[in-house]
Design a protein around this motif. Structure first.
Motif, mmCIF file in Angstrom:
data_model
loop_
_atom_site.group_PDB
_atom_site.id
_atom_site.type_symbol
_atom_site.label_atom_id
_atom_site.label_comp_id
_atom_site.label_asym_id
_atom_site.label_seq_id
_atom_site.Cartn_x
_atom_site.Cartn_y
_atom_site.Cartn_z
ATOM 1 N N GLU A 52 2.320 1.711 -3.453
ATOM 2 C CA GLU A 52 1.273 2.227 -4.339
ATOM 3 C C GLU A 52 1.077 3.725 -4.128
ATOM 4 O O GLU A 52 0.945 4.495 -5.095
ATOM 5 C CB GLU A 52 -0.036 1.484 -4.058
ATOM 6 N N ARG A 53 1.097 4.143 -2.873
ATOM 7 C CA ARG A 53 0.904 5.563 -2.538
ATOM 8 C C ARG A 53 1.983 6.435 -3.148
ATOM 9 O O ARG A 53 1.722 7.571 -3.572
ATOM 10 C CB ARG A 53 0.886 5.710 -1.004
ATOM 11 N N PHE A 54 3.190 5.925 -3.236
ATOM 12 C CA PHE A 54 4.305 6.734 -3.732
ATOM 13 C C PHE A 54 4.776 6.297 -5.126
ATOM 14 O O PHE A 54 5.944 6.471 -5.492
ATOM 15 C CB PHE A 54 5.465 6.699 -2.725
ATOM 16 N N ASP A 55 3.855 5.750 -5.901
ATOM 17 C CA ASP A 55 4.091 5.431 -7.320
ATOM 18 C C ASP A 55 5.285 4.508 -7.536
ATOM 19 O O ASP A 55 6.084 4.707 -8.448
ATOM 20 C CB ASP A 55 4.281 6.721 -8.135
ATOM 21 N N ARG A 56 5.389 3.476 -6.709
ATOM 22 C CA ARG A 56 6.475 2.501 -6.843
ATOM 23 C C ARG A 56 5.978 1.173 -7.420
ATOM 24 O O ARG A 56 6.756 0.226 -7.499
ATOM 25 C CB ARG A 56 7.116 2.233 -5.476
ATOM 26 N N LYS A 67 5.710 6.929 8.081
ATOM 27 C CA LYS A 67 4.944 5.868 7.427
ATOM 28 C C LYS A 67 5.791 4.614 7.241
ATOM 29 O O LYS A 67 5.375 3.505 7.580
ATOM 30 C CB LYS A 67 4.421 6.355 6.070
ATOM 31 N N THR A 119 6.726 12.976 7.581
ATOM 32 C CA THR A 119 5.516 12.187 7.372
ATOM 33 C C THR A 119 5.818 10.888 6.645
ATOM 34 O O THR A 119 5.369 9.803 7.046
ATOM 35 C CB THR A 119 4.476 12.992 6.572
ATOM 36 N N ARG A 120 6.616 10.989 5.585
ATOM 37 C CA ARG A 120 6.960 9.792 4.808
ATOM 38 C C ARG A 120 7.826 8.843 5.620
ATOM 39 O O ARG A 120 7.642 7.615 5.585
ATOM 40 C CB ARG A 120 7.671 10.211 3.522
ATOM 41 N N ASP A 138 0.838 -1.206 0.000
ATOM 42 C CA ASP A 138 0.000 0.000 0.000
ATOM 43 C C ASP A 138 0.872 1.255 0.000
ATOM 44 O O ASP A 138 0.563 2.248 -0.689
ATOM 45 C CB ASP A 138 -0.924 0.014 1.222
ATOM 46 N N TYR A 139 1.953 1.221 0.770
ATOM 47 C CA TYR A 139 2.892 2.354 0.810
ATOM 48 C C TYR A 139 3.511 2.574 -0.573
ATOM 49 O O TYR A 139 3.580 3.711 -1.058
ATOM 50 C CB TYR A 139 3.982 2.086 1.848
ATOM 51 N N GLU A 155 14.149 2.633 -0.449
ATOM 52 C CA GLU A 155 13.289 3.759 -0.113
ATOM 53 C C GLU A 155 14.005 4.730 0.825
ATOM 54 O O GLU A 155 13.927 5.953 0.655
ATOM 55 C CB GLU A 155 11.992 3.243 0.518
#
Length: 354
Positions: free
Chosen positions: A24-28, A291, A287-288, A21-22, A139
Motif C-alpha cells: 500500500e505504501r508503494f502503490d502496489r 523495510k 530505506t526501502r 501495508d508495504y 519487488e
C-alpha cells in the motif's frame, strides 16, 4: 531430474498484513475488484497454437456475455492502472482481444491481451494467484535489477506486466549461432552478470525458459540484455546451486559460450562490476530495502529445512558468521546484502564461480 533442479512443487505462501501495508505504501495495491478466481469461471476454451501449429499449452477461454462485459471493463481498468496511473479516459479506446489460461507451470496464470483500437498496438499482462515469495521477488527485481517492473496486488490476486524479450531456450536454439563473434562475447558478459545478480539476491530456478534475452539496437551494433521473468523461486530452495543459473543443464550453451569467449580475468572483472553495481543499488535504496527485509525476516516463505541448508552452504561459501546465525530466509538475504555492501570494493574476498 538434475540434482540442481527444484525437487517439489513450491507451495503458495499467503501475504501477511505487514507485506500488504508495504505494498500500500508503494502503490502496489489494485483498486480494481477482479480476482484470479473470477477468471476461472470461464464457460469454454480452445487450444492456442503458435505460428508453426505447435500446441503452446495455453487455452483461450470464453465467458457468458453478462460476465464477459464486466470482466472486460475491469481488465481495461487494470491496464489503465499499470500504464497510465488509472486514467479512465483511455478505457473507451481499449479492447480485450483475448484471455488465455496456462495449463502448465506452478502459477497457472491468465494472460490478457489488450489492444488500442485507434492504432492496433497491443500489450499483455498476467493475472495469477498471489504468492508472498513471488511478490518479494518482483519487488527486489524492481529495486535491484537494471530494469523496473510493474505489478499490482488485489487481495489474493497478483497482476504482473508482461516482460518483453526472447525466451532464453528459444534464443539458444534459433538465434545464438547466427550472432556475430562480438555479439557472442557481449552475450557471455551479460550472462556472467545475470548469474551473479541472481546468486546475490537469491533468485532461484533461472533455467533457460525462465528468463528472456532482450536485443537492443545501438548505432551499428546489437546489445543483448538478460531479464528474469519468473520470480516464483525467490528465497525458497535450500540448495545454493539453484540460485546460480550456471549450474542448470538448460543453460549449458551459455556456459560453453562463456568458456569459449571469455578469459578467467574477464569473468572476474564482470562479476566484480555486477557486485559493485548491485551494492550501489542496495545503498541507494537502503530505506526501502530495509523495510522489505524486515518483513521477509518475520515471514514464512520456505521450510525450516531449506533455511538450515542454505545458510550452511552460504557460510561455507563465504565464511561469514551472519549466514550461520540467520534464522529465516529474510535474514539470509539480509546477510547476503550486508556481505556485498561491505566487500564489493574487495573482490578478492569472493570465490570464483565458473
Amino acid at each position: 531430474m538434475s540434482e540442481n533442479s527444484p525437487l517439489f512443487k513450491k507451495p503458495t505462501y499467503p501475504i501477511n498484513h505487514f507485506l500488504l501495508d508495504y505494498l500500500e505504501r508503494f502503490d502496489r495495491i489494485s483498486k480494481v475488484p477482479i480476482s484470479y478466481d473470477d477468471l476461472l469461471r470461464f464457460s469454454g476454451s480452445i487450444s492456442v497454437y503458435d505460428k508453426f501449429d505447435k500446441d503452446t499449452l495455453w487455452v483461450r477461454v470464453f465467458y457468458s456475455e453478462y460476465e464477459r462485459n464486466e470482466i472486460d471493463l475491469n481488465l481495461k481498468k487494470i491496464y489503465s492502472l499499470l500504464h497510465s496511473d488509472g486514467n479512465s479516459d483511455i478505457i473507451k479506446f481499449l479492447n480485450v482481444d483475448a484471455i488465455d489460461y496456462c495449463t502448465f507451470g506452478n502459477s497457472k496464470p491468465f494472460r490478457i491481451k489488450v489492444r488500442n483500437v485507434l492504432n492496433d498496438n497491443y500489450v499483455h499482462f498476467y493475472i495469477k494467484k498471489a504468492d508472498a515469495s513471488r511478490i518479494y521477488g518482483l519487488e527486489l527485481e524492481h529495486i535491484l535489477s537494471p530494469d523496473k517492473i510493474n505489478f499490482l496486488v488485489y487481495q489474493d490476486t497478483l497482476i504482473e506486466e508482461h516482460i518483453i524479450g526472447i525466451p532464453g531456450d528459444v534464443f539458444m536454439e534459433t538465434l545464438l549461432e547466427s550472432c556475430s563473434e562480438t555479439e557472442k562475447s557481449q552475450i557471455s558478459k551479460e550472462f556472467v552478470k545475470f548469474n551473479e545478480r541472481c546468486m546475490i539476491r537469491l533468485l532461484g530456478d533461472m533455467r533457460a525458459y525462465n528468463y528472456v534475452i532482450v536485443p537492443i539496437h545501438d548505432f551499428d551494433q546489437v546489445v543483448y540484455k538478460i531479464r528474469a521473468i519468473d520470480f516464483d523461486q525467490q528465497c525458497y530452495e535450500g540448495n545454493f546451486k539453484i540460485y546460480r543459473p550456471q549450474f542448470f543443464k538448460e543453460n549449458f550453451p551459455m556456459i560453453k559460450l562463456i568458456k569459449e569467449k571469455l578469459q578467467d580475468s574477464s569473468i572476474e572483472q564482470y562479476k566484480n562490476e555486477e557486485r559493485a553495481a548491485l551494492a550501489k543499488r542496495i545503498l541507494s535504496a537502503e530505506t526501502r530495502i530495509q523495510k522489505i527485509l524486515r518483513i521477509m525476516a518475520n515471514d514464512t516463505i520456505a521450510p525450516e529445512a531449506h533455511i538450515k541448508q542454505l545458510k550452511s552452504e552460504l557460510y561455507r561459501y563465504t565464511n561469514d558468521l551472519n549466514f550461520k546465525n540467520a534464522t529465516s530466509m529474510g535474514y539470509v538475504l539480509s546477510a547476503a546484502f550486508k556481505f556485498v555492501t561491505r566487500n564489493f570494493k574487495h573482490p578478492d574476498l569472493f570465490k570464483p564461480g565458473f
